[in-house]
Write a protein that holds these residues in place. Structure first.
Motif, PDB file in Angstrom:
ATOM      1  N   MET A   1      31.558  12.051   4.359  1.00 44.68           N
ATOM      2  CA  MET A   1      32.536  11.096   3.858  1.00 44.68           C
ATOM      3  C   MET A   1      33.919  11.657   4.123  1.00 44.68           C
ATOM      4  O   MET A   1      34.154  12.854   4.054  1.00 44.68           O
ATOM      5  N   ALA A   2      34.844  10.754   4.397  1.00 39.45           N
ATOM      6  CA  ALA A   2      36.231  11.132   4.668  1.00 39.45           C
ATOM      7  C   ALA A   2      37.163  10.468   3.659  1.00 39.45           C
ATOM      8  O   ALA A   2      36.912   9.346   3.230  1.00 39.45           O
ATOM      9  N   LEU A   3      38.210  11.177   3.318  1.00 37.33           N
ATOM     10  CA  LEU A   3      39.289  10.615   2.517  1.00 37.33           C
ATOM     11  C   LEU A   3      40.430  10.314   3.469  1.00 37.33           C
ATOM     12  O   LEU A   3      40.886  11.205   4.195  1.00 37.33           O
ATOM     13  N   VAL A   4      40.877   9.068   3.484  1.00 44.03           N
ATOM     14  CA  VAL A   4      41.967   8.651   4.353  1.00 44.03           C
ATOM     15  C   VAL A   4      43.167   8.359   3.462  1.00 44.03           C
ATOM     16  O   VAL A   4      43.058   7.603   2.494  1.00 44.03           O
ATOM     17  N   SER A   5      44.308   8.960   3.806  1.00 48.24           N
ATOM     18  CA  SER A   5      45.514   8.753   3.012  1.00 48.24           C
ATOM     19  C   SER A   5      46.729   8.733   3.932  1.00 48.24           C
ATOM     20  O   SER A   5      46.636   9.047   5.117  1.00 48.24           O
ATOM     21  N   ILE A   6      47.857   8.363   3.344  1.00 47.52           N
ATOM     22  CA  ILE A   6      49.126   8.354   4.058  1.00 47.52           C
ATOM     23  C   ILE A   6      50.015   9.401   3.389  1.00 47.52           C
ATOM     24  O   ILE A   6      50.168   9.405   2.167  1.00 47.52           O
ATOM     25  N   GLU A  14      40.731  13.616   5.744  1.00 46.60           N
ATOM     26  CA  GLU A  14      40.157  14.862   5.247  1.00 46.60           C
ATOM     27  C   GLU A  14      38.667  14.674   5.028  1.00 46.60           C
ATOM     28  O   GLU A  14      38.256  13.749   4.332  1.00 46.60           O
ATOM     29  N   LEU A  15      37.878  15.548   5.629  1.00 44.53           N
ATOM     30  CA  LEU A  15      36.438  15.472   5.473  1.00 44.53           C
ATOM     31  C   LEU A  15      36.015  16.217   4.210  1.00 44.53           C
ATOM     32  O   LEU A  15      36.629  17.226   3.839  1.00 44.53           O
ATOM     33  N   GLU A  16      34.954  15.721   3.584  1.00 41.68           N
ATOM     34  CA  GLU A  16      34.457  16.313   2.351  1.00 41.68           C
ATOM     35  C   GLU A  16      33.096  16.958   2.572  1.00 41.68           C
ATOM     36  O   GLU A  16      32.348  16.558   3.468  1.00 41.68           O
ATOM     37  N   GLY A  17      32.786  17.906   1.723  1.00 43.88           N
ATOM     38  CA  GLY A  17      31.458  18.509   1.685  1.00 43.88           C
ATOM     39  C   GLY A  17      30.980  19.048   3.014  1.00 43.88           C
ATOM     40  O   GLY A  17      31.733  19.638   3.784  1.00 43.88           O
ATOM     41  N   LEU A  18      29.697  18.825   3.278  1.00 51.32           N
ATOM     42  CA  LEU A  18      29.078  19.333   4.497  1.00 51.32           C
ATOM     43  C   LEU A  18      29.573  18.641   5.761  1.00 51.32           C
ATOM     44  O   LEU A  18      29.353  19.145   6.857  1.00 51.32           O
ATOM     45  N   ASN A  26      38.048  19.973   9.340  1.00 51.00           N
ATOM     46  CA  ASN A  26      38.171  19.567   7.943  1.00 51.00           C
ATOM     47  C   ASN A  26      39.307  18.583   7.703  1.00 51.00           C
ATOM     48  O   ASN A  26      39.293  17.863   6.725  1.00 51.00           O
ATOM     49  N   ARG A  27      40.275  18.532   8.638  1.00 53.06           N
ATOM     50  CA  ARG A  27      41.428  17.664   8.414  1.00 53.06           C
ATOM     51  C   ARG A  27      42.059  17.268   9.747  1.00 53.06           C
ATOM     52  O   ARG A  27      42.167  18.080  10.655  1.00 53.06           O
ATOM     53  N   LEU A  28      42.490  16.014   9.824  1.00 56.26           N
ATOM     54  CA  LEU A  28      43.237  15.510  10.976  1.00 56.26           C
ATOM     55  C   LEU A  28      44.507  14.856  10.448  1.00 56.26           C
ATOM     56  O   LEU A  28      44.464  14.130   9.451  1.00 56.26           O
ATOM     57  N   ALA A  29      45.619  15.112  11.101  1.00 57.55           N
ATOM     58  CA  ALA A  29      46.882  14.460  10.766  1.00 57.55           C
ATOM     59  C   ALA A  29      47.382  13.747  12.018  1.00 57.55           C
ATOM     60  O   ALA A  29      47.540  14.365  13.070  1.00 57.55           O
ATOM     61  N   ILE A  30      47.598  12.444  11.906  1.00 58.48           N
ATOM     62  CA  ILE A  30      48.006  11.613  13.036  1.00 58.48           C
ATOM     63  C   ILE A  30      49.301  10.896  12.666  1.00 58.48           C
ATOM     64  O   ILE A  30      49.364  10.224  11.631  1.00 58.48           O
ATOM     65  N   ARG A  73      38.318  11.000  24.267  1.00 56.78           N
ATOM     66  CA  ARG A  73      37.630  11.676  23.161  1.00 56.78           C
ATOM     67  C   ARG A  73      37.558  10.765  21.942  1.00 56.78           C
ATOM     68  O   ARG A  73      38.517  10.063  21.624  1.00 56.78           O
ATOM     69  N   VAL A  74      36.416  10.844  21.265  1.00 57.44           N
ATOM     70  CA  VAL A  74      36.222  10.089  20.025  1.00 57.44           C
ATOM     71  C   VAL A  74      35.771  11.071  18.960  1.00 57.44           C
ATOM     72  O   VAL A  74      34.838  11.854  19.182  1.00 57.44           O
ATOM     73  N   PHE A  75      36.432  11.038  17.805  1.00 55.42           N
ATOM     74  CA  PHE A  75      36.016  11.873  16.679  1.00 55.42           C
ATOM     75  C   PHE A  75      35.137  11.050  15.757  1.00 55.42           C
ATOM     76  O   PHE A  75      35.513   9.952  15.351  1.00 55.42           O
ATOM     77  N   TRP A  76      33.960  11.580  15.432  1.00 50.25           N
ATOM     78  CA  TRP A  76      32.991  10.901  14.576  1.00 50.25           C
ATOM     79  C   TRP A  76      32.747  11.709  13.299  1.00 50.25           C
ATOM     80  O   TRP A  76      32.670  12.937  13.345  1.00 50.25           O
ATOM     81  N   ALA A  77      32.568  10.999  12.180  1.00 54.32           N
ATOM     82  CA  ALA A  77      32.108  11.591  10.922  1.00 54.32           C
ATOM     83  C   ALA A  77      31.452  10.469  10.122  1.00 54.32           C
ATOM     84  O   ALA A  77      32.045   9.897   9.214  1.00 54.32           O
ATOM     85  N   VAL A  78      30.210  10.108  10.531  1.00 56.84           N
ATOM     86  CA  VAL A  78      29.527   8.961   9.930  1.00 56.84           C
ATOM     87  C   VAL A  78      28.065   9.283   9.649  1.00 56.84           C
ATOM     88  O   VAL A  78      27.357   9.799  10.512  1.00 56.84           O
ATOM     89  N   ARG A  79      27.639   8.970   8.428  1.00 56.33           N
ATOM     90  CA  ARG A  79      26.216   8.997   8.070  1.00 56.33           C
ATOM     91  C   ARG A  79      25.737   7.599   7.706  1.00 56.33           C
ATOM     92  O   ARG A  79      24.657   7.209   8.075  1.00 56.33           O
TER      93      ARG A  79
END
Length: 119
Positions: A1-6, A14-18, A26-30, A73-79
């Protein structure tokens, strides 16, 4: 799961847990100026992922990390595909981010609102 904020003029993911472990990030800033848009898209998980480097892909379980496609490139973080949000980018290392969030509609609204405020 990711937390998306401004944060100021940046979109923060920001990615959480495992998920940090599986995605090797763990974190991307765009910069918001480089965000083209966001959509909730549960069907994205059926698209070809490309070459994984580095990351994790267990079909039907998890897709996390960096994948190289013909489009970049594509960044993935999906279950859970039902919670997938696709964030399209321009002039960044990644062409798009595909992340799982707790509330896809609220995340898309947050990004759209931030883009309108940025313009």
């Amino acid at each position: 799961m990711a937390l998306v904020s401004i944060d100021g003029n940046d979109l923060i993911v920001e990615l959480e847990g495992l998920d940090k472990f599986w995605a090797l990030k763990n974190r991307l800033a765009i910069p918001l100026a480089h965000v083209r848009g966001a959509t909730s898209d549960p069907g994205i998980v059926r698209e070809p992922k490309g070459l994984r480097a580095p990351g994790t892909h267990l079909p039907g379980v998890i897709t996390a990390g960096t994948f190289h496609t013909d489009d970049g490139r594509v960044f993935w973080a999906v279950r859970d595909p039902a919670k997938a949000v696709v964030i399209e980018l321009a002039d960044q290392r990644y062409a798009r981010l595909v992340v799982e969030v707790s509330d896809p509609r609220a995340t898309v609204d947050l990004i759209e609102h931030a883009q309108r405020a940025e313009a």
